[in-house]
Design an enzyme around this catalytic site. Structure first.
Site, PDB file in Angstrom:
ATOM      1  N   VAL A 149    -108.547  54.436 -14.554  1.00 62.25           N
ATOM      2  CA  VAL A 149    -109.372  54.114 -13.211  1.00 62.25           C
ATOM      3  C   VAL A 149    -108.359  53.605 -12.044  1.00 62.25           C
ATOM      4  O   VAL A 149    -109.021  53.177 -11.001  1.00 62.25           O
ATOM      5  CB  VAL A 149    -110.512  53.320 -13.449  1.00 62.25           C
ATOM      6  CG1 VAL A 149    -111.709  53.663 -14.454  1.00 62.25           C
ATOM      7  CG2 VAL A 149    -110.141  51.828 -13.923  1.00 62.25           C
ATOM      8  N   ASP A 150    -107.087  53.728 -12.261  1.00 66.26           N
ATOM      9  CA  ASP A 150    -106.154  53.098 -11.593  1.00 66.26           C
ATOM     10  C   ASP A 150    -105.622  53.844 -10.182  1.00 66.26           C
ATOM     11  O   ASP A 150    -104.968  53.533  -9.535  1.00 66.26           O
ATOM     12  CB  ASP A 150    -105.162  52.517 -12.137  1.00 66.26           C
ATOM     13  CG  ASP A 150    -104.184  53.636 -12.989  1.00 66.26           C
ATOM     14  OD1 ASP A 150    -104.387  54.992 -12.778  1.00 66.26           O
ATOM     15  OD2 ASP A 150    -103.673  53.493 -14.192  1.00 66.26           O
TER      16      ASP A 150
ATOM     17  N   HIS B 142    -113.336  58.292 -16.339  1.00 66.22           N
ATOM     18  CA  HIS B 142    -113.982  57.045 -16.247  1.00 66.22           C
ATOM     19  C   HIS B 142    -114.227  56.573 -14.990  1.00 66.22           C
ATOM     20  O   HIS B 142    -114.548  55.344 -14.805  1.00 66.22           O
ATOM     21  CB  HIS B 142    -113.443  56.192 -17.172  1.00 66.22           C
ATOM     22  CG  HIS B 142    -113.381  56.595 -18.670  1.00 66.22           C
ATOM     23  ND1 HIS B 142    -112.611  56.251 -19.630  1.00 66.22           N
ATOM     24  CD2 HIS B 142    -114.300  57.435 -19.406  1.00 66.22           C
ATOM     25  CE1 HIS B 142    -112.923  56.787 -20.795  1.00 66.22           C
ATOM     26  NE2 HIS B 142    -113.844  57.309 -20.849  1.00 66.22           N
TER      27      HIS B 142
ATOM     28  N   GLY C  34    -100.275  58.828 -23.751  1.00 66.72           N
ATOM     29  CA  GLY C  34    -100.588  57.471 -23.763  1.00 66.72           C
ATOM     30  C   GLY C  34    -101.895  57.229 -23.808  1.00 66.72           C
ATOM     31  O   GLY C  34    -102.588  56.242 -23.325  1.00 66.72           O
TER      32      GLY C  34
ATOM     33  N   SER D 275    -104.852  56.246 -26.947  1.00 63.31           N
ATOM     34  CA  SER D 275    -105.124  56.068 -28.563  1.00 63.31           C
ATOM     35  C   SER D 275    -106.172  57.073 -29.204  1.00 63.31           C
ATOM     36  O   SER D 275    -106.342  57.370 -30.190  1.00 63.31           O
ATOM     37  CB  SER D 275    -105.621  54.473 -28.884  1.00 63.31           C
ATOM     38  OG  SER D 275    -106.791  54.391 -27.955  1.00 63.31           O
TER      39      SER D 275
ATOM     40  N   GLU E  24     -96.212  55.111 -30.037  1.00 63.06           N
ATOM     41  CA  GLU E  24     -96.451  54.741 -31.489  1.00 63.06           C
ATOM     42  C   GLU E  24     -97.492  56.159 -32.047  1.00 63.06           C
ATOM     43  O   GLU E  24     -98.254  56.686 -30.979  1.00 63.06           O
ATOM     44  CB  GLU E  24     -97.029  53.666 -31.845  1.00 63.06           C
ATOM     45  CG  GLU E  24     -98.488  53.021 -31.202  1.00 63.06           C
ATOM     46  CD  GLU E  24     -98.241  51.694 -31.279  1.00 63.06           C
ATOM     47  OE1 GLU E  24     -99.595  51.271 -31.460  1.00 63.06           O
ATOM     48  OE2 GLU E  24     -97.652  50.845 -30.806  1.00 63.06           O
TER      49      GLU E  24
ATOM     50  N   ALA F 243     -93.513  56.689 -22.082  1.00 64.98           N
ATOM     51  CA  ALA F 243     -94.210  57.914 -21.438  1.00 64.98           C
ATOM     52  C   ALA F 243     -93.239  58.148 -20.146  1.00 64.98           C
ATOM     53  O   ALA F 243     -92.963  59.382 -19.950  1.00 64.98           O
ATOM     54  CB  ALA F 243     -95.431  57.675 -20.994  1.00 64.98           C
TER      55      ALA F 243
HETATM   56  N1  APR Z   1     -95.813  54.929 -23.104  1.00 66.58           N
HETATM   57  C1  APR Z   1     -96.683  55.886 -24.136  1.00 66.58           C
HETATM   58  N2  APR Z   1     -97.538  55.249 -24.636  1.00 66.58           N
HETATM   59  C2  APR Z   1     -97.837  53.989 -24.429  1.00 66.58           C
HETATM   60  C3  APR Z   1     -96.952  53.223 -23.715  1.00 66.58           C
HETATM   61  C4  APR Z   1     -95.949  53.637 -23.121  1.00 66.58           C
HETATM   62  N3  APR Z   1     -95.254  52.930 -22.422  1.00 66.58           N
HETATM   63  N4  APR Z   1     -97.573  51.975 -23.991  1.00 66.58           N
HETATM   64  C5  APR Z   1     -98.802  52.132 -24.736  1.00 66.58           C
HETATM   65  N5  APR Z   1     -98.858  53.249 -24.992  1.00 66.58           N
HETATM   66  C6  APR Z   1     -99.927  54.077 -25.832  1.00 66.58           C
HETATM   67  C7  APR Z   1    -100.385  53.135 -27.048  1.00 66.58           C
HETATM   68  O1  APR Z   1     -99.752  53.248 -28.171  1.00 66.58           O
HETATM   69  C8  APR Z   1    -101.868  53.629 -27.362  1.00 66.58           C
HETATM   70  O2  APR Z   1    -102.079  54.611 -28.054  1.00 66.58           O
HETATM   71  O3  APR Z   1    -100.821  54.108 -25.050  1.00 66.58           O
HETATM   72  C9  APR Z   1    -102.336  54.001 -26.113  1.00 66.58           C
HETATM   73  C10 APR Z   1    -103.412  53.172 -25.287  1.00 66.58           C
HETATM   74  O4  APR Z   1    -104.514  53.203 -25.778  1.00 66.58           O
HETATM   75  P1  APR Z   1    -105.779  52.451 -25.321  1.00 66.58           P
HETATM   76  O5  APR Z   1    -105.336  51.081 -24.865  1.00 66.58           O
HETATM   77  O6  APR Z   1    -106.766  52.588 -26.267  1.00 66.58           O
HETATM   78  O7  APR Z   1    -106.403  53.383 -23.975  1.00 66.58           O
HETATM   79  P2  APR Z   1    -107.193  54.706 -23.748  1.00 66.58           P
HETATM   80  O8  APR Z   1    -106.777  55.561 -24.893  1.00 66.58           O
HETATM   81  O9  APR Z   1    -106.662  54.978 -22.406  1.00 66.58           O
HETATM   82  O10 APR Z   1    -108.439  53.878 -23.997  1.00 66.58           O
HETATM   83  C11 APR Z   1    -109.593  54.666 -23.567  1.00 66.58           C
HETATM   84  O11 APR Z   1    -111.085  53.045 -23.876  1.00 66.58           O
HETATM   85  O12 APR Z   1    -111.653  50.720 -23.339  1.00 66.58           O
HETATM   86  C12 APR Z   1    -111.732  51.953 -22.780  1.00 66.58           C
HETATM   87  O13 APR Z   1    -112.566  52.813 -20.767  1.00 66.58           O
HETATM   88  C13 APR Z   1    -111.523  52.295 -21.595  1.00 66.58           C
HETATM   89  O14 APR Z   1    -110.323  54.330 -20.755  1.00 66.58           O
HETATM   90  C14 APR Z   1    -110.238  53.413 -21.680  1.00 66.58           C
HETATM   91  C15 APR Z   1    -110.618  54.139 -23.067  1.00 66.58           C
END
Ligand code: APR
Length: 252
Positions: free
Chosen positions: A107-108, A123, A191, A193, A219, A236
């Site tokens: 949302v950024d 979102h 990026g 999960s 990861e 990333a």
């Molecule tokens: N480069 C690549 N991947 C990265 C980095 C990086 N520098 N830093 C973190 N990650 C990865 C982590 O390993 C993880 O798999 O980014 C992922 C972030 O996952 P989440 O925090 O679960 O974010 P997201 O998948 O966007 O979450 C989905 O969950 O809480 C809600 O609404 C919120 O939109 C969000 C949704």
């Protein structure tokens, strides 16, 4: 096992060969811009229970608390964040005629700031706040946080134009994202999960319809070695930046 440089080359070649590419991004793409992710190390949900601070029922029950715990911090983090090499890399791939659309769970607003022109905000966007009484919208920087929760001129409470847990994904964004997933030739997943539905299903839908699914993440996730045909593990910014440079050379 292929080394990282081989995988970067392979992804650049696949992007150059593909007819239609879309990206699906999550919080990880903005980590290098100083915005913490939700899950994993340093994630917001290590500090907060998402159902307590990011569920619409919690917001409706106690908007001041949710503003205090979560939204005030988002307001300050997002006001200074700038796109990093990964956002810029996706914008470069669009400019090179390779990537059509970015579907983001973030949302950024950083994809648009980087220059991507077709961004589906799955979102919503924190850039706008809406009055829960009269529906008037305010751009986030103009919102006065000296009163929490912040109020509209009419006295109504302001909420971000974001999708809280428990709320539906905006209809148009939902439909378009699933259409693109079903039609693309390559989906680049960066990026995320990929655990929050319904966005987490997009890579699966892409794969079921014949697309190549490639993941970039620091990861392994549950997509690694299953839905993703292959995965590039690392930051990333480094990876998307390197792939964009090879694609530009390939196009040049
Ligand atoms: N480069 C690549 N991947 C990265 C980095 C990086 N520098 N830093 C973190 N990650 C990865 C982590 O390993 C993880 O798999 O980014 C992922 C972030 O996952 P989440 O925090 O679960 O974010 P997201 O998948 O966007 O979450 C989905 O969950 O809480 C809600 O609404 C919120 O939109 C969000 C949704």
């Amino acid at each position: 096992m292929a080394n990282q440089n081989d995988l970067i080359r392979r992804l650049a070649d696949d992007l150059l060969a593909s007819e239609s590419c879309v990206a699906l991004t999550g919080a990880g793409i903005s980590v290098e811009s100083g915005i913490p992710p939700f899950r994993g190390k340093g994630g917001l949900w290590e500090r907060f229970d998402p159902m307590e601070v990011a569920h619409i029922d919690s917001f409706l029950r106690d908007p001041a608390r949710v503003w205090d715990l979560l939204l005030r911090e988002m307001h300050s983090l997002l006001s200074t964040a700038r796109p990093n090499a990964a956002h810029l890399g996706l914008a470069r791939l669009e400019k090179a005629g390779i990537l059509s659309t970015v579907i983001t769970q973030n949302v950024d607003g950083l994809h648009q700031a980087a220059g991507s022109t077709d961004v589906i905000e799955f979102h919503g966007n924190f850039a706008w706040q809406r009055c829960m009484e009269c529906e008037k919208t305010y751009s986030t920087p103009e919102v006065d946080l000296s009163t929490i929760p912040p109020l509209c001129a009419c006295g109504g409470i302001l909420r971000p134009e974001c999708v809280f847990f428990g709320e539906a994904i905006p209809e148009h964004e939902l439909a378009r994202s699933f259409q693109l997933a079903a039609r693309c030739g390559l989906m680049l997943v960066v990026g995320t999960s990929a655990v929050v539905q319904p966005s987490a299903s997009l890579p699966q839908v892409a794969r079921q319809h014949g697309a190549l699914v490639v993941e970039i993440n620091r990861e392994p996730t549950h997509l690694t070695g299953s839905v993703a045909h292959y995965s590039l593990l690392g930051r990333a910014g480094d990876l998307v930046g390197a792939v964009a440079s090879l694609v530009e050379q390939g196009r040049g």
